[in-house]
Design a protein around this motif. Structure first.
Motif, PDB file in Angstrom:
ATOM      1  N   GLY A 628     -44.741 -56.244 -31.286  1.00 56.76           N
ATOM      2  CA  GLY A 628     -44.910 -57.199 -32.379  1.00 56.76           C
ATOM      3  C   GLY A 628     -45.548 -58.493 -31.906  1.00 56.76           C
ATOM      4  N   ALA A 629     -46.123 -59.198 -32.870  1.00 61.15           N
ATOM      5  CA  ALA A 629     -46.931 -60.381 -32.570  1.00 61.15           C
ATOM      6  C   ALA A 629     -46.132 -61.474 -31.871  1.00 61.15           C
ATOM      7  N   ASN A 630     -44.832 -61.486 -32.116  1.00 65.57           N
ATOM      8  CA  ASN A 630     -44.000 -62.565 -31.600  1.00 65.57           C
ATOM      9  C   ASN A 630     -43.372 -62.244 -30.249  1.00 65.57           C
ATOM     10  N   ASP A 631     -43.802 -61.146 -29.634  1.00 70.60           N
ATOM     11  CA  ASP A 631     -43.174 -60.669 -28.399  1.00 70.60           C
ATOM     12  C   ASP A 631     -43.221 -61.719 -27.301  1.00 70.60           C
ATOM     13  N   PRO A 632     -42.068 -62.091 -26.764  1.00 74.92           N
ATOM     14  CA  PRO A 632     -42.066 -63.089 -25.685  1.00 74.92           C
ATOM     15  C   PRO A 632     -42.277 -62.471 -24.302  1.00 74.92           C
ATOM     16  N   GLY A 633     -42.372 -61.146 -24.225  1.00 75.62           N
ATOM     17  CA  GLY A 633     -42.463 -60.492 -22.920  1.00 75.62           C
ATOM     18  C   GLY A 633     -41.088 -60.393 -22.277  1.00 75.62           C
ATOM     19  N   GLY A 634     -41.091 -59.988 -20.999  1.00 71.28           N
ATOM     20  CA  GLY A 634     -39.826 -59.872 -20.279  1.00 71.28           C
ATOM     21  C   GLY A 634     -39.538 -58.443 -19.860  1.00 71.28           C
ATOM     22  N   VAL A 635     -38.460 -58.285 -19.106  1.00 69.39           N
ATOM     23  CA  VAL A 635     -38.035 -56.978 -18.623  1.00 69.39           C
ATOM     24  C   VAL A 635     -37.755 -56.076 -19.834  1.00 69.39           C
ATOM     25  N   ASP A 636     -38.182 -54.816 -19.758  1.00 73.43           N
ATOM     26  CA  ASP A 636     -38.073 -53.932 -20.914  1.00 73.43           C
ATOM     27  C   ASP A 636     -36.631 -53.600 -21.272  1.00 73.43           C
ATOM     28  N   LEU A 637     -35.801 -53.486 -20.261  1.00 69.80           N
ATOM     29  CA  LEU A 637     -34.392 -53.184 -20.540  1.00 69.80           C
ATOM     30  C   LEU A 637     -33.537 -53.767 -19.428  1.00 69.80           C
ATOM     31  N   TYR A 638     -32.556 -54.542 -19.828  1.00 69.54           N
ATOM     32  CA  TYR A 638     -31.664 -55.192 -18.875  1.00 69.54           C
ATOM     33  C   TYR A 638     -30.255 -54.792 -19.265  1.00 69.54           C
ATOM     34  N   ILE A 639     -29.537 -54.164 -18.347  1.00 69.87           N
ATOM     35  CA  ILE A 639     -28.191 -53.705 -18.678  1.00 69.87           C
ATOM     36  C   ILE A 639     -27.171 -54.396 -17.793  1.00 69.87           C
ATOM     37  N   GLY A 640     -26.125 -54.893 -18.421  1.00 65.67           N
ATOM     38  CA  GLY A 640     -25.065 -55.532 -17.656  1.00 65.67           C
ATOM     39  C   GLY A 640     -23.919 -55.945 -18.551  1.00 65.67           C
ATOM     40  N   GLY A 641     -22.928 -56.531 -17.941  1.00 65.80           N
ATOM     41  CA  GLY A 641     -21.705 -56.882 -18.659  1.00 65.80           C
ATOM     42  C   GLY A 641     -21.878 -58.121 -19.515  1.00 65.80           C
ATOM     43  N   VAL A 642     -21.060 -58.199 -20.541  1.00 68.24           N
ATOM     44  CA  VAL A 642     -21.172 -59.299 -21.482  1.00 68.24           C
ATOM     45  C   VAL A 642     -20.645 -60.602 -20.866  1.00 68.24           C
ATOM     46  N   GLU A 643     -20.011 -60.507 -19.704  1.00 67.74           N
ATOM     47  CA  GLU A 643     -19.461 -61.723 -19.106  1.00 67.74           C
ATOM     48  C   GLU A 643     -20.539 -62.709 -18.676  1.00 67.74           C
ATOM     49  N   HIS A 644     -21.780 -62.237 -18.608  1.00 73.08           N
ATOM     50  CA  HIS A 644     -22.858 -63.150 -18.242  1.00 73.08           C
ATOM     51  C   HIS A 644     -23.613 -63.699 -19.452  1.00 73.08           C
ATOM     52  N   ALA A 645     -23.016 -63.530 -20.641  1.00 74.36           N
ATOM     53  CA  ALA A 645     -23.699 -63.888 -21.885  1.00 74.36           C
ATOM     54  C   ALA A 645     -24.192 -65.326 -21.888  1.00 74.36           C
ATOM     55  N   VAL A 646     -23.432 -66.227 -21.356  1.00 72.91           N
ATOM     56  CA  VAL A 646     -23.840 -67.626 -21.407  1.00 72.91           C
ATOM     57  C   VAL A 646     -24.428 -68.099 -20.084  1.00 72.91           C
ATOM     58  N   LEU A 647     -23.622 -68.055 -19.022  1.00 72.95           N
ATOM     59  CA  LEU A 647     -24.045 -68.681 -17.770  1.00 72.95           C
ATOM     60  C   LEU A 647     -25.388 -68.170 -17.264  1.00 72.95           C
ATOM     61  N   HIS A 648     -25.373 -66.984 -16.693  1.00 76.56           N
ATOM     62  CA  HIS A 648     -26.570 -66.448 -16.055  1.00 76.56           C
ATOM     63  C   HIS A 648     -27.737 -66.342 -17.033  1.00 76.56           C
ATOM     64  N   LEU A 649     -27.493 -65.808 -18.212  1.00 75.68           N
ATOM     65  CA  LEU A 649     -28.600 -65.539 -19.127  1.00 75.68           C
ATOM     66  C   LEU A 649     -29.210 -66.821 -19.687  1.00 75.68           C
ATOM     67  N   LEU A 650     -28.427 -67.858 -19.804  1.00 73.30           N
ATOM     68  CA  LEU A 650     -28.965 -69.119 -20.291  1.00 73.30           C
ATOM     69  C   LEU A 650     -29.789 -69.806 -19.193  1.00 73.30           C
ATOM     70  N   TYR A 651     -29.254 -69.807 -17.993  1.00 74.72           N
ATOM     71  CA  TYR A 651     -29.977 -70.433 -16.882  1.00 74.72           C
ATOM     72  C   TYR A 651     -31.296 -69.703 -16.606  1.00 74.72           C
ATOM     73  N   ALA A 652     -31.239 -68.367 -16.628  1.00 81.17           N
ATOM     74  CA  ALA A 652     -32.445 -67.585 -16.330  1.00 81.17           C
ATOM     75  C   ALA A 652     -33.514 -67.833 -17.387  1.00 81.17           C
ATOM     76  N   ARG A 653     -33.089 -67.947 -18.634  1.00 75.61           N
ATOM     77  CA  ARG A 653     -34.061 -68.219 -19.703  1.00 75.61           C
ATOM     78  C   ARG A 653     -34.686 -69.596 -19.501  1.00 75.61           C
ATOM     79  N   PHE A 654     -33.864 -70.556 -19.129  1.00 76.02           N
ATOM     80  CA  PHE A 654     -34.331 -71.921 -18.895  1.00 76.02           C
ATOM     81  C   PHE A 654     -35.399 -71.950 -17.793  1.00 76.02           C
ATOM     82  N   TRP A 655     -35.093 -71.375 -16.659  1.00 76.03           N
ATOM     83  CA  TRP A 655     -36.070 -71.376 -15.553  1.00 76.03           C
ATOM     84  C   TRP A 655     -37.359 -70.686 -15.958  1.00 76.03           C
ATOM     85  N   HIS A 656     -37.180 -69.577 -16.648  1.00 76.24           N
ATOM     86  CA  HIS A 656     -38.363 -68.810 -17.023  1.00 76.24           C
ATOM     87  C   HIS A 656     -39.265 -69.635 -17.940  1.00 76.24           C
TER      88      HIS A 656
END
Length: 949
Positions: A628-656
């Motif tokens: 779709g036109a709005n695709d931001p790119g990124g890894v096609d599939l990322y699997i892991g536990g929900v415990e990283h919902a805020v910390l890791h995933l927020l920081y990684a998005r920020f750096w990216h």
RNA sequence: GCCCCCGUAGCCCAACGGCAGAGGCAAGCCGCUUAAAACGGUUCAAGUGCCGGUUCGAAUCCGGUCGGGGGCACCA
């Protein structure tokens, strides 16, 4: 001994597929894959490119969440998602896609350091040993990882680039106009050219070098601030907001955390708050995780309103400016800086006794209250929601109607959010209502509550009332009108507030990435130039930060690196000749390394850049045609536990996003699609004295549980040493083989759902593989027992139905139902051909291929025994032939009023009318209808007929 | 207190709004066996936590309720 857990005995056939044979097969094929680089995924350019051919356009990059190589090893819960990603990777690889799948290690962090403190072992030795152990455990499971792409965050060649990215962020500022980060040099140029005014209006050249630096440093995305931070004496370090649990303890170690003013490194993640919220809409992530991120960022739109108090002005933040006419008092946080200045000298006449806290004058009341609040712990504040507070003796003027309203301080208003002050509207906010009731304050409704509303504060929508010129407007209209009104008269301004705070980035520990920062003789920080990286972690005599009593808030951090004086004192040439500098002695938080590892997987051995642009574009670049036109790119599939919902995933998005803004990557998000796997949990059992007994020795009788004859109590929860219920993949491989273990884990249920481990069920998976093996190989001779006989029509239908089903399930990550379809087809083969001399090759080969994603070793072995010389890693994966998916006849159940009463069989190409006629002609239906005309007949093509009588 | 997810045979789990069962475990029976295990075959088993609604038709959609798990929590 039994359960197929032992090797062959004299009675069992020589070529039975048992645990011993499985182990043998598995080791052999693992060796083959390793020697042949079977899972090497070529890059477009660089060291991992294949010069012989160009890369296929069709690619898949999938990733497991970065494991921490713990010293205690893996239990059966850990590999669940690794198996799932491997199955998905293998399935896609067999379909011809270029699949990037590997696994590295998030290896900095506390446990190795704490072990070092206890034993004197260097954290690097512990870490390396743990990684070896981890690798040994996962390698026996046969994952198709690209071994060339493994690394650990502790590798100097990796953290060199972590430091490099830190410098990119440090040397950048956020341009609010353009809504993006830009290089700091462009800001310096704006000041130098005079296009941007200096804070105090002087010309840029009039500022001293130090003054200039301070102006610039205040804009950087990495900055130092003297601000309240979370100081954790038990860990000897400060921690980020996100690492503090709701009860005010450290996420790691569970020690008390205290707010303390310290000078610390921060990252300006708040500059990205809007984009971090808005871009969630562009991601294929679970709603739950998106919601958690939205809540954490906590954007709320509202207004700041100014209330005059004598010559002072109190600024409040509200999300409900439309209720301004109902603001009957103000509340400041007890720590609010204006409190001293506005507090009255004496109580006004006839002051309500509840307002004074029993004090003689307002100053005493305020002082008493502040003292009482400072003694309350976070936990007290949370558990006790009774409203407390005192009157300051001052009155503010409500700008909208000129009314004088009292100003209180109360601890239900937090200094850290908004302006630290609120306008209280008890009619429409339950907290304010509670306070107003406690203190006898006026309550005015300004929104007409819904019909029949009998609650207290009304927070719903409705027309404005008692609100002058706003009356009759709905909430949204009124908000807009009042904000315009306030802005015109200088009484306020529309604003947006966020709960998100800047990221406290420094830790006073040893086992982490050193900061590439040095200080000059004025104490001014200087970033190192990129060519002076890496800054290697020095050896120190003592790995521990000065440790403290966990409850002693009056302590100061003292990092271990400060003790490495030879390292700290350094002579460098930063452009103005060799000078002495002092290194920064902080290290980065553990999250740093995991903020960008997905990019390094792409180009792990690149010495020139953290990732080559072409490789980045290929593996994680935007693909609007596909997504779709709005695709931001990124890894096609990322699997892991929900415990990283805020910390890791927020920081990684920020750096990216910073890297994107600065032009270092083409993708705007690190992870296009995210799936949270469930957890494998386990039963644990406690005996009479409450201690845990070994779960494997507990037996069940009539719903009760016994250990050594004594009844024990069952609990359900995590797997762990202390609960004595750990089952390891090693045991499973030894007792059943890796393929059986893999198949069972996938069969237990949907990936996303948590479920209990049950060793006794594993045998089902083993029996399936044994039956399958027996359909292909003669157990007595080891020779293939296949024939070139043509399969029957019936066989082909079963086969192609299985192929179509398995393809559909595998591409949707439903490996439980996919596996069931394999079993189903194999059961068909067993039923038809177990008694015959051989099974048709045309049926066996597709089955072996379809088995390969889940059980790759046995599949390779069978494939080879069937005479193939090429590994099946790259397929082919069978394709279904549509011809066999349509049956010649269809059996329709005939319902009468929703209940099945009869069945008719009609040709599958029969039209609705024919089906209807056949249904109504059925003798049972004729009987039931007894001559009456049905009111309605519903024919669902291919499904059923419902006769409404 | 607020939000999210899940409740289907004894157990783990399937089922585009369309016959409640794909698969596995356990249990029973039969065959093979001197016997047992293994193996093969076969049988049993729930009306979908509970109440109500929408529909020709509800495990599935909607409202409520109970139970389990998770997240947030004085954020104005």
């Amino acid at each position: 001994m039994s359960d197929g857990a032992t090797g062959s005995t004299e009675q069992t056939p020589a070529y039975r597929y048992d645990a011993v044979m499985a182990g043998d097969i598995e080791r052999r094929w693992q060796k083959y894959w390793a020697e042949n680089g079977s899972f090497y995924a070529p890059n477009p350019v660089g060291p991992l490119a294949d010069p012989a051919r160009s890369v296929p356009e069709d690619k898949l990059f999938l990733q497991d969440m970065f494991p921490y190589p713990s010293g205690s090893g893996l239990h059966v819960g850990h590999p669940l998602s690794y198996i799932a990603t491997d199955v998905y990777a293998r399935y896609n690889r067999m379909n011809g896609r270029n699949v990037l799948h590997t696994m590295g290690f998030d290896a900095f962090g506390l446990p190795a350091e704490q072990y070092a403190v206890q034993t004197g072992t260097h954290p690097r030795s512990t870490t390396e040993a743990n990684i070896e152990r981890f690798l040994a455990q996962i390698r026996q499971l046969g994952f198709g990882h690209d071994e060339r792409r493994r690394f650990a965050t502790t590798d100097v060649s990796y953290y060199r680039w972590t430091q490099w990215i830190f410098l990119q962020i440090y040397n950048a500022w956020y341009d609010d106009q353009q809504q993006k980060a830009r290089p700091i040099d462009e800001l310096i140029a704006e000041y130098a050219q005079g296009t941007r005014p200096t804070p105090d209006g002087r010309g840029w050249a009039e500022l001293s070098t130090v003054e200039q630096r301070k102006v610039i440093d205040s804009h950087r995305l990495v900055y130092q601030s003297e601000a309240p931070v979370n100081w954790c004496p038990g860990l000897g370090t400060v921690v980020a907001n996100e690492e503090v649990t709701p009860d005010g303890r450290s996420d790691r170690g569970n020690f008390p955390v205290f707010r303390k003013n310290l000078r610390q490194w921060m990252m300006r993640i708040t500059a990205y708050a809007d984009r971090l919220v808005d871009d969630l809409d562009r991601l294929d992530w679970p709603d739950k995780v998106k919601t958690m991120q939205r809540n954490w960022i906590g954007r709320s739109v509202g207004a700041n309103v100014y209330f005059p108090v004598g010559e002072h002005r109190i600024e409040v933040f509200t999300t409900r400016p439309d209720t301004l006419f109902g603001a009957t008092y103000l509340v400041l946080a007890p720590e609010h800086p204006l409190v001293e200045q506005i507090t009255g000298a004496v109580w006004p006449a006839n002051v309500d006794a509840r307002w004074t806290g029993g004090a003689a004058d307002p100053a005493a009341a305020v002082a008493d209250y502040r003292r009482a609040v400072s003694l309350k712990s976070e936990l007290d504040r949370q558990e006790n929601k009774d409203k407390t507070g005192v009157f300051t003796g001052a009155y503010a003027t409500n700008p909208v109607n000129g009314k004088e309203i009292p100003v209180f301080i109360a601890d239900y208003v937090l200094m850290g959010y908004g302006t630290g002050a609120i306008m209280a509207v008890p009619g429409h906010d339950q907290r304010d209502w509670d306070f107003a009731e406690e203190f006898g304050l006026e309550i005015v409704r300004t929104v007409q509550p819904a019909e029949g509303f009998d609650g207290k504060a009304f927070t719903g929508a409705g027309p404005a009332i008692n609100s002058g010129f706003l009356d009759g407007m709905d909430v949204e209209e009124a908000k807009q009108a009042i904000v315009d009104w306030l802005a015109e008269r200088g009484f306020g301004v529309g604003t947006t507030e966020y709960k998100l705070r800047d990221w406290l980035f420094a830790r006073q520990r040893y086992w982490g990435e050193p900061f590439p920062i040095v200080y000059d003789e004025h104490g001014m920080p200087h970033p190192l130039p990129a060519d002076q990286l890496p800054v290697e972690l020095p050896d120190v005599p003592d790995y521990a930060p000065t440790s403290y009593d966990p409850d002693d808030a009056d302590t100061e951090p003292n990092p271990p690196l400060a003790k490495a004086t030879d390292w700290v004192e350094v002579e460098l040439d930063l452009g103005d000749g060799p000078k002495k500098y002092r290194r920064d002695t902080n290290v980065m938080p553990q999250w740093a390394g995991s903020c960008w590892y997905q990019l390094r997987y792409i180009d792990p051995s690149n010495d020139e850049a953290f990732v080559a642009a072409q490789n980045e574009q290929y593996w994680v670049g935007k693909r609007p045609a596909e997504h779709g036109a709005n695709d931001p790119g990124g890894v096609d599939l990322y699997i892991g536990g929900v415990e990283h919902a805020v910390l890791h995933l927020l920081y990684a998005r920020f750096w990216h996003k910073v890297l994107f803004d600065l032009g270092h990557v083409s993708s705007e998000e690190p992870y296009r699609r995210l799936v949270n796997q469930g957890y494998i949990q386990a039963y644990a059992y406690t005996g009479a004295r409450g201690s845990y007994v070994p779960a494997e020795d507990v037996s069940e009788q009539d719903g009760k549980f016994f250990y050594q004859g004594e009844q024990v109590r069952r609990e359900y929860g995590k797997m762990g040493k202390s609960l004595r219920n750990v089952v390891t993949p090693d045991e499973m491989c030894e007792q059943y083989g890796a393929d059986t273990f893999r198949f069972y884990e996938m069969a237990m249920g949907p990936l996303e759902v948590s479920r209990p481990w049950a060793t006794k069920d594993v045998v089902g998976a083993q029996r399936f593989l044994q039956r399958l093996w027996r359909n292909v190989v003669d157990e007595q001779t080891g020779e293939p027992r296949v024939s070139d006989v043509d399969p029957t029509e019936n066989d082909l239908r079963a086969l192609h139905k299985a192929i179509a089903g398995v393809r559909e399930e595998f591409s949707e990550l439903r490996f439980n139902t996919g596996g069931a379809k394999l079993i189903e087809f194999n059961n068909h083969l067993t039923k038809v051909y177990a008694g015959a001399d051989a099974t048709p090759r045309a049926l066996v080969e597709p089955l072996v291929l379809m088995l390969a994603p889940q059980c790759p070793h046995i599949a390779e072995e069978l494939w080879q025994r069937l005479g193939h010389t090429e590994s099946l890693v790259h397929g082919p994966f069978p394709e279904a032939d549509e011809r066999y998916l349509v049956d010649e006849t269809v059996e329709y159940p005939i319902q009468v009023n929703g209940k099945v009463r009869a069945r008719v069989t009609v040709p599958s190409e029969a039209g609705q009318d024919e089906v209807r006629a056949a249904a109504l002609a059925d003798e049972k239906i004729v009987e039931i209808l007894a001559g009456e005309q049905p009111r309605k007949v519903i024919v669902v093509p291919g499904r059923l007929v419902n006769v409404v009588a």
